[in-house]
Structure formats: structure tokens, C-alpha cells
Design an enzyme around this catalytic site. Structure first.
Site, mmCIF file in Angstrom:
data_model
loop_
_atom_site.group_PDB
_atom_site.id
_atom_site.type_symbol
_atom_site.label_atom_id
_atom_site.label_comp_id
_atom_site.label_asym_id
_atom_site.label_seq_id
_atom_site.Cartn_x
_atom_site.Cartn_y
_atom_site.Cartn_z
ATOM 1 N N ASP A 78 45.098 -7.872 4.347
ATOM 2 C CA ASP A 78 45.026 -6.446 4.093
ATOM 3 C C ASP A 78 46.232 -6.086 3.232
ATOM 4 O OD1 ASP A 78 44.282 -3.625 4.541
ATOM 5 O OD2 ASP A 78 46.160 -3.587 5.657
ATOM 6 N N ASP B 273 40.973 -2.587 10.115
ATOM 7 C CA ASP B 273 40.925 -4.048 10.012
ATOM 8 C C ASP B 273 40.350 -4.703 11.263
ATOM 9 O OD1 ASP B 273 42.252 -3.952 7.511
ATOM 10 O OD2 ASP B 273 44.167 -3.733 8.528
#
Length: 709
Positions: free
Chosen positions: A342, A584
């Protein structure tokens, strides 16, 4: 469910271990080996059988129950092997009380049960922790909402009572109770936990808002469009649950070894029974020989081969900034083909910084930063903090400011040394009706191409201009007392107060220094590096180009992140995901190895298999190295734990009996103990593994703040 199993194994381990102490103390074999004795008394001969029966009934029966599914599925594993060993030892030992034989297996029985309970307690604790992500997700939603009634008043109601079409009031700093559309109000909403966008998103009438996001400084009236299971957050929760359910069911090495040993032991016992019956006759000696084969086929060390390595692995990882929550994921990390990072908060700091400064003629950087920091002195906005930090880093002397004013959607204003100074984005320039100098315009265009945010510093000053050229110009709304006066009474010009842009700052999420090294180190390990972000493609490409990332997934929503992980998995790749936000969580759970940055949200941490406590992405490289070393130790331990059967089983079966070599139950038990000691020592050697990550040749991370946008 797993929490209950964990408590059950923990409780049974401690109780069974306590009850095993008398059995060990009154074992004649152990007394002989260790050279000690205990007092005897009338009835002391019943201590071993009585306590062994209790331990078997309390600690051993759960293994018998868990062996049933393995037998039903015709896939014997550790449960079947354990059940066979303890059952045979239990029946034979009880029979030895009624029909005296050379030896019984009471102490082997209780210690085997104790060790297996310990191993499964450790396993259930890991599994239980891995299932707690859904609870953390649910905590994001507020319990109540302020619903606006028909007469315009507000009433506090449970979120579960909201219906589609209801209008709710979302106060500054409050969570949005459900998905909806802004009916009234203007505010910035922090959506980073859902979308991954690092900057608050401006919301005005007609804009969509997501349940669970955090409102900024303004009040919003939101018309609800989705509640309960239809909300975006509920969708994320479903994805996490589905991803957890679809996790690989790969068995650990010990289970596979146990399955092999089960068939070997049964075959060896059958051959032993037939051979000895044919060679001699069927009697108690044949039964003892068969029992010896079956019991020593399940060494104590096999129950410790994996848990010992896992315990040391966990301790070693913790000292190096990694918290391991899933041992299977740790094993799989050694074979990773791709690692997805990420962007925000993982490869970058997750906070904006000043990555570029341009000034107009007559103004230097320190002066511009000092003025901006003075104006932003009373603001808690992340851009304000970044400007103050930049001013402090450059040693700028920040003057005092007064009359601070927040201009919603435009910026801020304050008086510095008697002059009005403004700090804000392009909307501020429109509001002030001022032009941008060409050098600042070029700087802003370049920053925009890199996906950076541009903030201007505007100072009001005296300037003489023809009055007709300024006729009808838009004045600053908050300066209603502005007036024009002749500058000298004869020139025909008026002195007007006009905003003058004196500087522009490029603001961006700053790339971590470690990110440069981690990408190069993973490339050295021949692992593909990908980046996943909810930010714009321009921002993502700028970061990828800077770091040398192989694959970029930009402008993705939570469900897309999950799909992108699957996309790489469908290519036959073993994939790890590194992230820090709620958005996420599905991807972290879906990945073969989920890695959370420790500074991230609780949901990300609870969804992950490994947590990087020190928030250092370089620990991903250490994780791979530790995984390889740990797996190697697991393999070695299984060889030591089960390998002795290559010699012990044939000897116990009596292959060398014609030449006078026959393995007795006592010697078989000694070999089992020796195997356990060797496994314990070998596991300790894992502590010597080198997890340092030296600087790679040619890799020199920049010392200054680098733009991630």
C-alpha cells in the site's frame, strides 16, 4: 470458537501437566535412569494407573475426537497418529496392571498428552487472533446517529434504526453513520480508512459520503442511501470474512510427517505381528512387540518439532520488529513471488510534507516559510503542520500572528506585522481575484503533473494602479472596510490593497527513506514489487517511477484491492500484501501473507499474519530471510523427530532378533527422549540466524524529503 478451543487446550494442558507429576515420580524406569527414589506406601502402586487414566480421560480424549474427521476423510494426520499412540499405550498399560508384563507405558502416555496439548494451545491462540478482524471493523461504525425530524429538530437514534431516505446531522469530528449523499453543508471528510486517499476529501451538497468515515470541521446534513449490510463498510467486512474462509488449508510439515508415520507404523505393526506369530507363536511377547512398534512411532519430539521453532521464531521476529500471528503464513513467506505495498503510510510517511518551494522576486524561502508558519500557527490541519515543520527544519524565525481566520474551502488568513497574509490553494487565488506570477505558475504546473498539492502564500501590500483598470474588481469578502484613496492627490491613480502571491509550496506525502532500499533488496531476492493505492494514477506513477516499482494498481476501491491480489494469485504467484488501513483489510486477508504496518489501524493489524511493529518496510526483507531460516529448522527438526524411526521401528519389530539385537520398550523410550533433546537444541540454533540487511551496492537513499505524490 477458536477462543474457546484455545482456553480448552490451555486449561487441559496445565491440569494434565500437574496430574502427570506423580506419574513421572513413581515411574520405576525414570527412577532407574535418573537415580532417584520416592517414598512408597500401601496403595502407591496404583498412583501411576489412576493418574494416567485421569490424564488420558481429561487431556487425551479431545485428540480422539479430533481424529474422527481425519479418519472419516481418509486422510490420517497428527490427530490420528497421536490417538493411535495414546490409545495403544493406554490399553496396554492398563492390561499390564492385570496381566503383569515387562513394562508399562504410563509415563510415556502422560508426557505425550502434555506435549501435544501444549502444541495445540499455541496453534489455537494463533488461529483465534487471526479471526478478530471483523470485530475491529464493526467498531468503526458509530452506535447512534442524530436524525433530523420533520419539524427540523434532531433526535438521537441507534444506527440500526436508520432507513433509506432519513436525513442525519453529522457534527464536526463525528463519524458518518451510514452511506449517503450530502444535502447541506460544506466540510472535508477523512476517508483514508476506506479509500486510501491520503488527503481529506472536500464534501459539498450532492457529494457521496461513506459510513465510518470521519467528518472534518464543518457540519453536514446527509440523506441516507444505504444502511446495514448494504453499506461500503459492511461490504468490506464480507470481503474479509470470505477471504478468511478461502485461506489455504495447507497442512504444516508435522501433519504430513504424521500421516506418513501412521501408515508406516500400522504396516510395521502388522508385519511384526505376523512375522513373530509365524516364527514363534502368538503370546504376550508378540503383543508387547507390536505395542512397542506402535508407541515409538509417535515420538514426543514430533509434537515439539514445529511449536519449538515457532516459539523461537516469534521471539526472534519480535526483537527485530515483527510480530508473527500466523505460522503457516510465515512458512509461505519463503516462497513469495510478489509483494504488494500500500502506498500511503507504508511506502510513504502518510503525512504531507513540503517537498518544493518557489518564491516570487524579492522573497526568499525562509521568509515565505516564516510567514506561512505564522499564519498556520493556530491550525491543526495536516498541511499546516507540514508547513510549520518545514519552517522549523530550515531554522526560519516565525513572527507573531493575530486575527486568525479559517476560510472554508479556500485556506486561512491572519495578520502578520500589520499585513494580511493568506495561505491556501487555487480557490484562494480565485477568491482574492489575483494573478499568479509566471515563475510560480510554472512551478505549480510541474507540481500538478507529479500529483502534488500546491499551496500559495499571498500577502496584501500597497500598489498603485490606474483606477479604471481596477474598477469593478472583486474585493476580499472579509475586508468590507477596504477603501481607495489617492496616492498623491494629483496622479489620477488610486492606492488599492491587492493580494500578491509571494511563494508557492509543493505538498506531498513523503516517501520513506527505507522504501528505496526495500524495493532494491526485494529485487535482489527476485521478488516482484507492486503498489496498490486509492490515490490518483499520476500520484501512483510518480511514486513508482521514483522507487522503481514493477507493477502499479491505482485509483482502486477496497473491493478492487482484494481483486488485484487475486489477479496476481491467478497468475500462479504466491502474493504478500503490506498495508496499514481499513481499506487494506480485505487484501491483507486474501493475500497468502498479510503484513500490516504497526502504526496502522487495528483492523489492518487484526487482518494481517505479520505486523511490522517498528513501522519499517525494510522488515519485509527480514521477514523473508527469517521465513527461509525457520522453515529450514522445521525440516531439520522433523528429520530428527521422526528420522529415528528409520532405525527404531525395524529394531522394535525384531529385524535383528536372529543375531540377538532387539529393541526393548525402555530403550525405545530412551531414543524418544534423546530425539526430543536434539530437536530442542537444534531449534535454539535458529537464534543465530543473521537477519541484518546490509546496504545494497549502488543503493544510496536520498537524505532529504522525497515526494511520494
Amino acid at each position: 470458537m477458536h477462543e474457546g478451543h484455545e482456553a480448552m487446550f490451555r486449561r487441559r494442558f496445565f491440569v494434565s501437566t500437574l496430574l502427570s507429576i506423580p506419574v513421572l515420580l513413581y515411574s520405576e524406569m525414570l527412577q532407574e535412569w535418573l537415580g532417584f527414589s520416592v517414598p512408597t506406601f500401601p496403595g502407591s502402586e496404583w498412583i501411576n494407573p489412576v493418574f494416567a487414566v485421569i490424564v488420558f480421560g481429561y487431556g487425551g480424549v479431545p485428540f480422539l475426537r479430533m481424529a474422527v474427521p481425519e479418519l472419516r476423510d481418509r486422510s490420517p494426520g497428527m490427530m490420528t497418529l497421536i490417538s493411535m499412540a495414546i490409545s495403544v499405550a493406554f490399553v496396554y498399560s492398563l492390561a499390564s496392571v492385570v496381566f503383569p508384563t515387562q513394562s508399562a507405558f504410563f509415563w510415556e502416555l502422560v508426557t505425550l498428552i502434555d506435549i501435544m496439548l501444549l502444541g495445540h494451545w499455541i496453534e489455537m491462540r494463533s488461529v483465534r487472533r487471526a479471526q478478530s478482524a471483523l470485530d475491529e471493523l464493526a467498531k468503526l461504525m458509530p452506535d447512534t446517529a442524530e436524525r433530523i425530524t420533520d419539524d427540523g429538530e434532531t433526535e438521537e437514534v441507534p444506527v440500526s434504526d436508520l432507513s433509506e431516505g432519513d436525513v442525519v446531522l453529522v457534527r464536526p469530528g463525528a463519524s458518518v453513520p451510514a452511506d449517503g449523499v450530502v444535502e447541506e453543508g460544506d466540510s472535508d471528510v477523512n476517508e483514508s480508512m476506506i479509500t486510501g486517499e491520503s488527503r481529506p476529501v472536500s464534501k459539498e451538497p450532492g457529494a457521496e459520503v461513506i459510513g465510518g468515515t470521519i467528518n472534518g470541521d464543518g457540519s453536514l446534513r446527509v440523506r441516507i442511501e444505504a444502511t446495514g449490510e448494504e453499506t461500503t463498510l459492511a461490504g468490506i467486512m464480507r470481503l474479509v470474512e470470505e477471504a478468511q474462509g478461502s485461506k489455504s488449508q495447507t497442512q504444516v510439515l508435522a501433519d504430513r510427517a504424521a500421516g506418513w508415520l501412521f501408515y508406516v507404523a500400522v504396516a510395521a505393526a502388522a508385519v511384526t505381528a505376523v512375522a513373530w506369530t509365524v516364527a514363534t507363536s502368538f503370546d504376550a511377547a508378540v503383543i508387547e512387540r507390536v505395542v512397542t512398534v506402535l508407541v515409538i512411532a509417535c515420538p514426543h519430539a514430533l509434537g515439539l518439532a514445529i511449536p519449538l521453532v515457532v516459539a523461537i521464531n516469534t521471539s526472534l521476529a519480535a526483537r527485530n520488529g515483527m510480530l508473527v500471528r500466523d505460522r503457516i503464513a510465515m512458512e509461505e513467506a519463503r516462497n513469495l513471488d510478489a509483494i504488494i505495498f500500500d502506498k500511503t503510510g507504508t511506502l510513504t510517511e502518510g503525512e504531507h510534507g513540503v517537498v518544493g518551494v518557489a518564491t516570487a522576486d524579492g522573497t526568499d524561502e525562509q521568509e515565505a516559510l516564516a510567514l506561512a508558519a505564522a499564519v498556520e500557527g493556530d491550525s491543526e490541519h495536516m498541511i499546516a503542520r507540514a508547513i510549520r515543520e518545514a519552517a522549523a527544519e530550515r531554522g526560519a524565525s516565525v513572527p507573531e500572528s493575530t486575527d486568525f481566520e479559517a476560510m472554508k474551502g479556500r485556506g486561512v488568513r491572519a495578520q502578520v506585522s500589520g499585513e494580511d497574509v493568506y495561505v491556501g490553494g487555487p480557490n484562494l487565488l480565485t477568491h482574492l481575484d489575483t494573478d499568479v506570477p509566471s515563475d510560480l505558475r510554472r512551478f505549480a504546473d510541474e507540481a500538478g503533473e507529479n500529483g502534488q498539492t500546491v499551496v500559495y502564500v499571498v500577502r496584501e501590500g500597497e500598489r498603485s494602479e490606474p483606477s479604471d483598470e481596477r474598477a469593478g474588481a472583486q474585493r476580499h469578502a472579509s475586508r468590507e472596510d477596504e477603501r481607495s484613496e489617492p496616492s498623491d492627490g494629483t496622479s489620477g491613480e488610486t492606492a488599492s490593497r491587492q493580494g500578491e502571491p509571494i511563494a508557492a509550496f509543493a505538498m506531498a506525502d513523503v516517501i520513506r527513506d527505507e522504501s528505496y532500499r526495500v524495493v532494491d533488496a526485494l529485487h535482489e531476492l527476485e521478488i516482484e514489487v507492486a503498489m496498490l493505492t486509492g490515490d490518483s494514477r499520476d500520484v501512483a506513477n510518480a511514486v513508482a517511477d521514483e522507487l522503481g516499482i514493477d507493477t502499479v494498481f491505482a485509483e482502486v476501491l477496497p473491493e478492487d484491492k482484494d481483486e488485484k491480489v487475486q489477479e496476481l494469485q491467478n497468475q500462479g504467484k504466491l502474493v504478500a500484501m503490506v498495508g496499514d488501513g481499513v481499506n487494506d483489510a480485505p487484501a491483507l486477508t486474501r493475500a497468502d501473507v498479510g503484513i500490516a504496518i504497526g502504526s496502522g489501524t487495528d483492523v489492518a493489524v487484526q487482518s494481517a499474519d505479520v505486523i511490522l511493529v517498528q513501522n519499517n518496510p525494510m522488515d519485509v526483507v527480514r521477514l523473508v530471510k527469517l521465513s527461509k531460516a525457520s522453515y529450514r529448522k522445521m525440516q531439520e527438526n522433523i528429520v530428527w523427530a521422526a528420522g529415528y524411526n528409520v532405525f527404531a521401528l525395524p529394531l522394535a519389530a525384531g529385524v535383528l532378533a536372529p543375531i540377538g539385537i532387539l529393541l526393548s520398550p525402555a530403550v525405545g523410550a530412551l531414543l524418544m527422549s534423546l530425539s526430543t533433546v536434539i530437536v530442542a537444541i537444534n531449534a535454539q540454533l535458529l537464534r543465530r540466524v543473521d537477519l541484518s540487511v546490509p546496504s545494497l551496492p549502488g543503493v544510496s537513499p536520498p537524505t532529504g524529503a522525497q515526494s511520494a505524490d
